[in-house]
Design a protein around this motif. Sequence first.
Motif, mmCIF file in Angstrom:
data_model
loop_
_atom_site.group_PDB
_atom_site.id
_atom_site.type_symbol
_atom_site.label_atom_id
_atom_site.label_comp_id
_atom_site.label_asym_id
_atom_site.label_seq_id
_atom_site.Cartn_x
_atom_site.Cartn_y
_atom_site.Cartn_z
ATOM 1 N N GLY A 114 0.832 -1.200 0.000
ATOM 2 C CA GLY A 114 0.000 0.000 0.000
ATOM 3 C C GLY A 114 0.858 1.237 0.000
ATOM 4 N N TYR A 128 -3.280 3.246 -3.772
ATOM 5 C CA TYR A 128 -3.089 1.800 -3.867
ATOM 6 C C TYR A 128 -3.104 1.213 -2.461
ATOM 7 N N ASP A 132 -5.703 -4.006 -3.430
ATOM 8 C CA ASP A 132 -4.979 -4.033 -4.710
ATOM 9 C C ASP A 132 -3.772 -4.972 -4.625
ATOM 10 N N ALA A 133 -3.041 -4.887 -3.514
ATOM 11 C CA ALA A 133 -1.846 -5.716 -3.354
ATOM 12 C C ALA A 133 -2.198 -7.198 -3.317
ATOM 13 N N VAL A 175 -4.708 -8.656 -4.838
ATOM 14 C CA VAL A 175 -5.003 -9.070 -6.212
ATOM 15 C C VAL A 175 -3.709 -9.277 -6.996
ATOM 16 N N VAL A 176 -2.780 -8.331 -6.858
ATOM 17 C CA VAL A 176 -1.514 -8.432 -7.585
ATOM 18 C C VAL A 176 -0.723 -9.659 -7.122
#
Length: 212
Positions: free
Chosen positions: A6, A13, A17-18, A20-21
């Motif tokens: 983050g 971000y 999001d992290a 998912v990545v």
Amino acid sequence: VKLNCGDFRKGGYGLGDATVVAHWLEEAGVDLVELSGGSYESPVMLGPSWTKPSKVEAYFLSQAIEIRKVLSKTALMLTGGFRSRSAMEEALDHHIDFIGLGRPLCAASDCVSQLLSGRISVLPAFENTLRVGVPPLHSLLRLFRVGRFVIIVTLQGWYYINEVRMGHGKEPDLGLPCLRALVQNERMEARQASELVGVECVGRFHGNPPPD
């Protein structure tokens, strides 16, 4: 792959999001993900100690625990703030596979072997004692956003110079003033840059003499 958990900016971000990545990286066959966090705008990767001394460790453990849930094959390394053996063992208990270290190694290259052998139980926390100039100046800088950025850049110079010293076979200079280290580092990088040629930075580079 090093992954930011983050940027710690409003609307930026984040952990979702992290996560998912991280899942995408595992699907792509990545063997290891190293998790950290923050940015120069929000330097949480430096922990509370970048503004005041602190004993807080494992800055991103809670985020790592969540990301661990979506990784079944990819190993997970957590970096950020580890100093004590107990904090590292706690992270390993949460199925973190590897512990990443940074700043302690910049001026104490043998500290990990000492920790593993039991000679010490806590790594050096240089960030708790380094100061920019005299204490009143450092305290004043902490009050302003620009001042805090100055602290970050100046302390980085201290770490960089001591890494270079050790790379040249010299002992780290733990008493080196941070402002002097910053000047030495800037001069060293300027010499390096002067050897680079062209847009692709292709040219001769003969290295630099060790810092005084």
